[in-house]
Design a protein around this motif. Structure first.
Motif, PDB file in Angstrom:
ATOM      1  N   PRO A 139       0.710  -1.100  -0.002  1.00 16.93           N
ATOM      2  CA  PRO A 139       0.153  -0.137   0.062  1.00 16.93           C
ATOM      3  C   PRO A 139       0.980   1.494  -0.144  1.00 16.93           C
ATOM      4  O   PRO A 139       0.347   2.248  -0.669  1.00 16.93           O
ATOM      5  CB  PRO A 139      -0.794  -0.203   1.280  1.00 16.93           C
ATOM      6  N   MET A 140       1.950   1.202   0.669  1.00 17.01           N
ATOM      7  CA  MET A 140       3.083   2.453   0.694  1.00 17.01           C
ATOM      8  C   MET A 140       3.454   2.921  -0.834  1.00 17.01           C
ATOM      9  O   MET A 140       3.405   3.890  -1.155  1.00 17.01           O
ATOM     10  CB  MET A 140       3.934   2.283   1.738  1.00 17.01           C
ATOM     11  N   ILE A 161       2.263   1.524  -3.387  1.00 15.36           N
ATOM     12  CA  ILE A 161       1.071   2.157  -4.294  1.00 15.36           C
ATOM     13  C   ILE A 161       0.621   3.454  -4.152  1.00 15.36           C
ATOM     14  O   ILE A 161       0.286   4.355  -4.987  1.00 15.36           O
ATOM     15  CB  ILE A 161      -0.363   1.231  -4.092  1.00 15.36           C
ATOM     16  N   GLY A 162       0.746   3.951  -2.834  1.00 24.81           N
ATOM     17  CA  GLY A 162       0.368   5.463  -2.419  1.00 24.81           C
ATOM     18  C   GLY A 162       1.321   6.347  -3.030  1.00 24.81           C
ATOM     19  O   GLY A 162       1.009   7.441  -3.568  1.00 24.81           O
ATOM     20  N   ALA A 174      -5.816  -1.055  -0.790  1.00 23.78           N
ATOM     21  CA  ALA A 174      -5.250   0.132  -1.452  1.00 23.78           C
ATOM     22  C   ALA A 174      -5.877   0.446  -2.652  1.00 23.78           C
ATOM     23  O   ALA A 174      -6.130   1.679  -3.174  1.00 23.78           O
ATOM     24  CB  ALA A 174      -3.725  -0.310  -1.834  1.00 23.78           C
ATOM     25  N   MET A 233      -7.520   4.411  -3.327  1.00 25.50           N
ATOM     26  CA  MET A 233      -6.705   5.027  -4.362  1.00 25.50           C
ATOM     27  C   MET A 233      -8.086   5.296  -5.430  1.00 25.50           C
ATOM     28  O   MET A 233      -7.872   6.041  -6.391  1.00 25.50           O
ATOM     29  CB  MET A 233      -5.624   4.289  -5.178  1.00 25.50           C
ATOM     30  N   ARG A 262      -7.910   9.299  -0.968  1.00 26.99           N
ATOM     31  CA  ARG A 262      -6.835  10.375  -1.841  1.00 26.99           C
ATOM     32  C   ARG A 262      -7.156  11.724  -1.186  1.00 26.99           C
ATOM     33  O   ARG A 262      -5.894  12.365  -1.042  1.00 26.99           O
ATOM     34  CB  ARG A 262      -7.261   9.998  -3.173  1.00 26.99           C
ATOM     35  N   PHE A 308      -4.643  11.907   2.074  1.00 27.46           N
ATOM     36  CA  PHE A 308      -3.327  11.759   1.630  1.00 27.46           C
ATOM     37  C   PHE A 308      -2.754  13.129   1.122  1.00 27.46           C
ATOM     38  O   PHE A 308      -1.812  13.545   1.518  1.00 27.46           O
ATOM     39  CB  PHE A 308      -2.878  10.567   0.620  1.00 27.46           C
ATOM     40  N   ALA A 318      -4.580  -1.150   5.439  1.00 27.81           N
ATOM     41  CA  ALA A 318      -3.905  -0.589   4.419  1.00 27.81           C
ATOM     42  C   ALA A 318      -3.817   0.842   4.276  1.00 27.81           C
ATOM     43  O   ALA A 318      -2.704   1.682   3.973  1.00 27.81           O
ATOM     44  CB  ALA A 318      -4.524  -1.041   3.109  1.00 27.81           C
ATOM     45  N   PRO A 350      -0.656   2.389   6.874  1.00 26.67           N
ATOM     46  CA  PRO A 350       0.464   2.688   6.169  1.00 26.67           C
ATOM     47  C   PRO A 350       0.621   3.839   4.882  1.00 26.67           C
ATOM     48  O   PRO A 350       1.551   4.357   4.767  1.00 26.67           O
ATOM     49  CB  PRO A 350       0.840   1.385   5.546  1.00 26.67           C
ATOM     50  N   MET A 351      -0.343   3.913   4.041  1.00 27.94           N
ATOM     51  CA  MET A 351      -0.546   4.600   3.298  1.00 27.94           C
ATOM     52  C   MET A 351      -0.558   6.098   3.552  1.00 27.94           C
ATOM     53  O   MET A 351      -0.048   7.027   3.100  1.00 27.94           O
ATOM     54  CB  MET A 351      -1.662   4.524   2.194  1.00 27.94           C
ATOM     55  N   GLY A 353       2.903   6.884   5.015  1.00 23.53           N
ATOM     56  CA  GLY A 353       3.711   7.458   3.601  1.00 23.53           C
ATOM     57  C   GLY A 353       3.647   8.531   3.372  1.00 23.53           C
ATOM     58  O   GLY A 353       4.363   9.184   2.783  1.00 23.53           O
TER      59      GLY A 353
END
Lengths: 319, 319
Positions: free
Chosen positions: A242-243, A245-246, A268, A272, B202, B205, B239, B242-243, B246
């Motif tokens: 997932p990291m 992918i991010g 993920a 996204m 998204r 993030f 998930a 971690p995203m 990141g």
């Protein structure tokens, strides 16, 4: 938006910035699998068949096919690998309708794979090594296929991520000289084990972003390498994916028969916004329920995907 | 590098860009926990005690204390919450030496908590609402504590992430008028459920990156909100964290007694190079082994942390 188009006989898979993460199944590979190597030498393809079906049921969108076995009866892979690659590709594409990734370091095996493959396979791989560039890029051009570009060169694998970026850039430029566009280069920035190199994770996240923004390239990696040598490595992999992918990674060559990794990727994708209405997640949650009920992940996935085809078949029959 | 310093009686915890992710335990909160609410009204604090010890054993670095219970005997929280907050804080800091997060929408309870707290707690929370800014920022200034800033205002919670960013910016600017620095504002950008809003992941993030780069702020969130209403929500959470890490998120208010989420966070710390030599991961893998052997995650964590204190005690005794 960068799109790398792969095709099987009748299916198209796009690796892209605006697509679900592309899982490339790594299992059909005798390297480090002694039992499979012995089976292949004996002409027994039952494990290949099982691995093809199981990986697709578990969610592989592309299958990597590697015929890198050294026969006891003939230790010259330049002689043995091309016909084995052809045989394996014919077998796999007779069983599943999924684009393939032709994986070899033997030029003759890449050529044999390209001849045997239906659709538009991914070629795996070219590096920044001069000899390799001169051998592989003409094949890429001739067959009009996308290629995995691994960011090492004649000096080896650099621990410096800036050097690895420059190698990728050189490959993209050299490909351009052949008329191969950047969207047909899928860069593998090389994942180092985080147990051996503490910056390994951050290096890859930064590299993936640069490869995407500066070169416009899709990316891939051998995902499990990040956890090499560590205890409970699937926990590391399931956070790494997932990291990555991010950070913008768009595919990985990995084992799709592992529940935790596939769960992380499906979540993920949802996060996204690459899983409209969470339909894939909800379908996947049925597989997780079957696993909780005692099935193996592969069994639960196969049973779910058989049920789905059955339902589709049923609808077609009624139409 | 932004650092938000929290203290208990004798321990310091730093929330920061170059620190391991800060897990703020959310369990000590009767909101939506009817059984706990009834216990508190009856003067029974056994669940609070259990939740304090268990969360710290499982890896909480800070404990959120929320006394938001409505008594059947007295429905006015302005009267009941301040003394309950004081009582709970005294109890918790008698049991564990961990910085606290004083969590209330009742100004008197925030004040009571600040009076009762040793060290430097996190105040939770201020919003962009005018009344709230005028009530809370003077307390933040007077007690010199950091504060969680939730990015909604008098118009409510906007679905537009740019509006949420502007609310956060307004709070940071207003705090600056009081002499409160940006590194003492921990912004909660508000996580929406991805099942209801496909862009929720998204959005967060992107917001976290902007809050970090443009305002220099640490961030937090109610992490589990992302998976609200979805099946197998812990897979989504595991998930998401971690995203978010990141992307630069530095803390979350969450349940640390959940193995999958804590495993994801510990792996992410390792991958962000915030776990030197993987020492924390290797220690945690012993807990995972005990869970595989049949223990609950809380039991395995408690047993591991007791063993660790025992060993430390042993070494001290020998010294």
């Amino acid at each position: 938006m960068t799109r790398t188009v792969l095709e099987s006989k009748s299916k198209t898979v796009v690796i892209g910035f605006d697509e679900p993460f592309c899982v490339i199944g790594e299992r059909i590979n005798p390297t480090g699998r002694k039992k499979l190597a012995a089976e292949l030498e004996a002409g027994n393809f039952s494990t290949v068949e099982k691995d093809a079906l199981e990986q697709v049921a578990c969610g592989a969108m592309v299958l990597d096919v590697n015929a890198g076995v050294v026969y006891n009866s003939n230790p010259n892979p330049n002689e043995t690998e091309p016909p084995l690659m052809r045989k394996m590709i014919e077998l796999v594409q007779g069983l599943v309708d999924t684009p393939l990734c032709i994986d070899s370091s033997v030029p003759g095996a890449l050529q044999a794979g390209l001849e045997a493959c239906q659709g538009r396979p991914l070629l795996n791989s070219v590096t920044g090594e001069e000899e390799r560039l001169e051998l592989v890029l003409p094949l890429v051009k001739k067959y009009n296929v996308p290629v995995v570009a691994i960011s090492n060169d004649d000096t080896g694998i650099s621990e410096d991520p800036d050097v690895r970026f420059e190698v990728a850039k050189k490959i993209v430029q050299r490909a351009a000289d052949f008329g191969i566009p950047a969207h047909d280069i899928v860069v593998d920035p090389l994942v180092m084990p985080v147990g051996a190199m503490a910056t390994a994770g951050r290096q890859v996240f930064t590299l993936v972003q640069r490869l995407r923004e500066e070169l416009g390239c899709n990316t891939t990696c051998g995902a499990s390498n990040i956890s090499f040598g560590l205890p409970h490595r699937h926990g590391i992999n399931a956070a790494f994916l997932p990291m990555a992918i991010g950070a913008g990674m768009t595919s990985a060559i990995m084992n799709p028969v592992r529940q935790v990794e596939m769960e992380a990727i499906r979540a993920a994708n949802f996060l996204m916004n690459h899983d409209a209405n969470g339909g894939e997640w909800i379908r996947f949650s049925k597989v997780l329920e079957a696993v909780e009920g005692g099935m193996s992940f592969a069994e639960a996935s196969s049973s779910q995907s058989a049920a789905a085809s059955g339902r589709r078949g049923g609808r077609r029959a009624r139409a």
